[in-house]
Design an enzyme around this catalytic site. Structure first.
Site, PDB file in Angstrom:
ATOM      1  N   CYS C 181      43.874  14.621  16.477  1.00 27.72           N
ATOM      2  CA  CYS C 181      43.731  15.077  17.863  1.00 27.72           C
ATOM      3  C   CYS C 181      42.575  14.329  18.527  1.00 27.72           C
ATOM      4  CB  CYS C 181      43.430  16.566  17.930  1.00 27.72           C
ATOM      5  SG  CYS C 181      44.600  17.605  17.064  1.00 27.72           S
ATOM      6  N   HIS C 185      41.331  12.911  22.214  1.00 25.46           N
ATOM      7  CA  HIS C 185      40.708  14.042  22.917  1.00 25.46           C
ATOM      8  C   HIS C 185      39.266  14.322  22.517  1.00 25.46           C
ATOM      9  CE1 HIS C 185      44.341  15.049  25.064  1.00 25.46           C
ATOM     10  NE2 HIS C 185      45.038  15.057  23.943  1.00 25.46           N
ATOM     11  N   ARG C 229      52.999  22.463  23.486  1.00 27.22           N
ATOM     12  CA  ARG C 229      52.030  21.389  23.763  1.00 27.22           C
ATOM     13  C   ARG C 229      51.491  20.807  22.453  1.00 27.22           C
ATOM     14  NH1 ARG C 229      51.351  17.363  26.561  1.00 27.22           N
ATOM     15  NH2 ARG C 229      51.694  16.712  24.424  1.00 27.22           N
ATOM     16  N   CYS C 233      52.128  17.053  20.771  1.00 22.95           N
ATOM     17  CA  CYS C 233      50.981  16.199  20.425  1.00 22.95           C
ATOM     18  C   CYS C 233      51.142  15.672  19.006  1.00 22.95           C
ATOM     19  CB  CYS C 233      49.671  16.975  20.548  1.00 22.95           C
ATOM     20  SG  CYS C 233      48.978  16.946  22.204  1.00 22.95           S
TER      21      CYS C 233
END
Lengths: 214, 104, 272
Positions: C181, C185, C229, C233
Site C-alpha cells: 500500500c 500511499h 476499494r 487496490c
C-alpha cells in the site's frame, strides 16, 4: 534505579508525541501475527495465486525499512542495504551480444501500457512497462505519474553513451541492485519483461530520435 | 415503469432552481458484454418539466448522456408550494413521472 | 439566414469568454477544477438511490428467519444506525473481535436473518448486472453518519492490535512487482498518471480519502464500498485477492479509519 527512571521517562515521552498507538511498532509478536493473517486471508484469483504473498529476503527487509524516501526518513542500516544490493546485482542477466538498445517506438508503446500480472489480466497477455504510471518520459505525453523521477532528456543526463545505456538496462532489469527498496518493480529479475522488451525501453530513454530526448 | 427520480426544487429571488437525478441505465447500444455480445440500446430520449401543468422545459437526450443522468435548470417564476412534475420517455417506450413541491 | 448569423456571433462570444476564463484560471490545478465540478454536481450523487434501497433492505424482513435488520447492533446499541459508521471498525463483545461495517452487517444478516455467511461473502460487491445487498446496506448505514466526526477507538487491546496489524499490512511488500500500500500511499503530493494519491500516513490526506468512501464511481455507474476499494487496490498491487471482510481487510480499514479521526464523515462520495 536511575536507569529505570530514565527508561520510564522515555516511554512516557514517546507515547505523548507519537501517533495514536506507536508503542507496539517494533513487536515481533505482532510481526508474526501479521504474517499468519496475510497467509490465511488471501486467496487465488485468476493468474494471481495465493503464494504471491510469500516474501523474498528483499521484500521482508523493505517492508520493515525504507531507503528511498525523498524526505530523508530512511532507516535501513547501511550494511543491510549494501548486502541486498550486491545480491540483486548478481541477478541481472546482461545482454549476451553486448547491445543494450532496441526500438524506441516499441518502447514507447510498452511504456504506455499499464497492463500485466493483475488477477484481471490474462496469462497469455504480455505485460506492459507501466512506465508512464510513475515517470515523465516523452515531452508529448502530459498524463504521467510522479512517484518516480522525471526521465525527460534521460540521454543527456547520465554520462557517456555506453555508461547511460548500461545504467538504464540495469535499472529496468533490477532497480534494487542500485536502490535496495526502490518503489519500482524488478522487471527483468521478476520475469515481467523480456530482454528484448527491456532493450526497447532503453531505446526509448537513449535514442536521439526518441521523444524523451526531443 | 422506470425507477423513481430524485427531484429538488427551490425558489430564490423569483427564480426556481430544479435539480433532477434520474435512475436509468443509459445503454448506448455500442457496448459489448463480457461474452462479446452487444448490449441493446436503452436510453432516455425525452425529458419534460412542468410547473403547475405548464411545460417549462423540454429536452432531447441521446446515447451520449451518462448512466443515472443529473439535470439542473432554472426558470423565472414559481412560488413555494407550486407543483413541479418531471417525466421522461426512453427509446423502448418505458416512461416515468415524478413530482415535488417547490420549497422556499 | 439571420438566425444562423446570430448563432455564429453567439458561438464566437462563447469561445472568447471561455478563453478569458481559462486565462484567469491559470493558477488553478486540475484537482481544483475537479473539486469545482464535484461541488456543482454534489446534489446529484446517484449513491442517494443506493442509500434509499439500502434503507429498504434494512427494514424489510428477509432471510430464512424472515426478520429485518432493525435490531442489528452496529456498536451504539440495538438498531442505532445514526453515527455508527463514524466509530467503526470497533471491538464487539458478542463476537469478541474487531469488525468493520461489512463484517458486522454479515454478523447481523447471519444471526438475525439466518443467511449463511458464505452466501453473503459470495456476493460482496455490486456488478453491472446486480447490486450486492451487503454493499447497498453499507451505503445506507454510512449515509447516516454524514457530518459526524470520525471517532474510531483504539482503547480496547484488540482495537489497538488491529491498528498495529493494519499498519504492518500497509507496509507489506510482496508479489511480482514488490508493491505494498505504501508504494503509492506513503508519500505526499504524488500521482499515478493524472490521479492524485493520498498519503494515508498523514492525517489531512487520510481524512479526505477515508471520509469520501463508499463512493459512486461515475466511470462504473456503481456505488463502491470501502471493502471494494481495498480489494481493487490489492488487484493493482498484483496481490492475490483478500478475502471479504477478513481480519486482514478489517485491520487495514482500522489503520485508515484511525488515521482519519477528527474529520467529519462526508460520504457516500462521488468519484470519477
Amino acid at each position: 534505579m536511575n536507569a529505570k527512571l530514565i527508561f520510564g521517562m522515555t516511554i512516557t515521552l514517546s507515547l505523548a508525541t507519537a501517533m495514536p498507538v506507536q508503542a507496539d511498532s517494533k513487536s515481533p509478536y505482532l510481526d508474526a501475527k501479521t504474517a499468519a493473517i496475510i497467509k490465511r486471508d488471501f486467496r487465488d484469483k485468476g493468474i494471481a495465486k495465493a503464494d504471491r504473498v510469500n516474501q523474498d529476503e528483499l521484500q521482508v527487509a523493505c517492508s520493515k525499512y525504507r531507503d528511498d524516501m525523498p524526505d530523508g526518513t530512511n532507516d535501513m542500516p547501511n550494511r543491510t542495504k549494501v548486502n541486498l544490493e550486491e545480491k540483486q546485482l548478481k541477478s541481472i542477466k546482461w545482454p549476451a551480444d553486448g547491445n543494450f538498445v532496441g526500438d524506441w517506438k516499441a518502447g514507447e508503446k510498452l511504456a504506455q501500457s499499464g497492463k500485466g500480472m493483475t488477477w484481471s489480466d490474462k496469462a497469455d497477455e504480455p505485460a506492459g512497462g507501466n512506465c508512464y504510471n510513475c515517470h515523465q518520459l516523452s515531452s508529448k505525453e502530459i498524463a504521467y505519474g510522479t512517484i518516480g523521477p522525471s526521465l525527460l532528456n534521460y540521454a543527456k543526463k547520465h554520462g557517456s553513451r555506453e555508461e547511460s545505456e548500461r545504467r538504464a538496462y540495469g535499472h529496468i532489469y533490477n532497480v534494487k541492485a542500485y536502490i535496495a527498496c526502490s518503489n519500482m518493480p524488478r522487471f527483468g529479475s521478476m520475469g515481467i519483461l523480456s530482454e528484448a522488451q527491456i532493450k526497447d525501453l532503453v531505446a526509448l530513454l537513449m535514442d536521439p530520435e526518441s521523444p524523451v530526448n526531443k | 415503469m422506470g425507477n423513481p427520480m430524485k427531484i429538488r426544487a427551490a425558489v430564490k429571488d423569483g427564480v426556481t432552481e430544479v435539480k433532477i437525478l434520474m435512475q436509468h441505465e443509459m445503454e448506448t447500444g455500442l457496448r459489448k458484454d463480457a461474452d462479446g455480445n452487444l448490449v441493446p440500446a436503452c436510453f432516455i430520449t425525452e425529458v419534460k418539466a412542468q410547473h403547475n401543468g405548464r411545460t417549462v422545459l423540454e429536452a432531447q437526450f441521446g446515447q451520449s448522456v451518462s448512466k443515472n443522468p443529473y439535470l439542473v435548470f432554472r426558470f423565472k417564476g414559481g412560488v413555494a408550494g407550486d407543483k413541479i412534475t418531471i417525466s421522461w420517455v426512453d427509446n423502448k417506450g418505458d416512461t416515468r413521472s415524478d413530482e415535488t413541491a417547490i420549497s422556499a | 439566414m439571420n438566425t444562423s448569423n446570430v448563432s455564429k456571433v453567439v458561438m464566437l462570444l462563447a469561445l472568447a469568454t471561455s478563453y478569458v476564463a481559462i486565462a484567469a484560471e491559470g493558477g488553478v490545478s486540475d484537482s481544483d477544477r475537479i473539486a469545482q465540478y464535484r461541488e456543482m454536481i454534489s446534489d446529484g450523487n446517484p449513491a442517494d438511490f443506493d442509500e434509499m434501497a439500502g434503507e429498504e433492505l434494512w427494514k424489510k424482513p428477509g432471510g430464512p428467519k424472515n426478520a429485518s435488520l432493525e435490531k442489528c447492533d452496529l456498536g451504539k446499541g440495538s438498531g442505532v444506525v445514526k453515527g455508527a459508521y463514524a466509530e467503526m471498525p470497533r471491538y464487539f463483545k458478542d463476537t469478541d473481535r474487531v469488525q468493520d461495517l461489512e463484517s458486522r452487517l454479515m454478523t447481523c444478516m447471519n444471526t438475525l436473518q439466518g443467511i449463511p455467511e458464505e452466501e453473503i461473502a459470495a456476493k460482496p460487491f455490486s456488478t453491472e448486472q446486480k447490486n450486492s445487498d451487503i454493499s447497498t446496506l453499507a451505503t445506507y448505514v454510512v449515509g447516516q453518519s454524514k457530518g459526524i466526526k470520525m471517532a474510531v477507538s483504539v482503547k480496547h487491546p484488540k482495537e489497538k492490535e488491529a491498528y498495529e496489524i493494519g499498519k504492518r499490512i500497509f507496509n507489506y511488500r510482496a508479489g511480482p512487482y514488490d508493491f505494498s500500500c505504501s508504494t503509492c500511499h506513503a508519500t505526499s503530493g504524488v500521482r499515478i498518471r493524472m490521479q492524485d494519491l493520498p498519503n494515508l500516513n498523514v492525517a489531512k490526506d487520510a481524512q479526505a480519502a477515508y471520509t469520501s468512501w463508499p463512493a459512486y464511481r461515475v466511470s462504473q455507474g456503481l456505488t463502491r464500498s470501502f471493502e471494494w476499494r481495498l480489494n481493487d487496490c490489492f488487484r493493482q498491487q498484483r496481490f492475490p485477492e483478500p478475502k471479504f471482510a477478513s481480519e486482514a481487510t478489517i485491520a487495514l480499514t482500522m489503520y485508515s479509519a484511525v488515521n482519519a479521526n477528527g474529520a467529519e464523515y462526508a460520504g457516500p462520495g462521488l468519484k470519477r
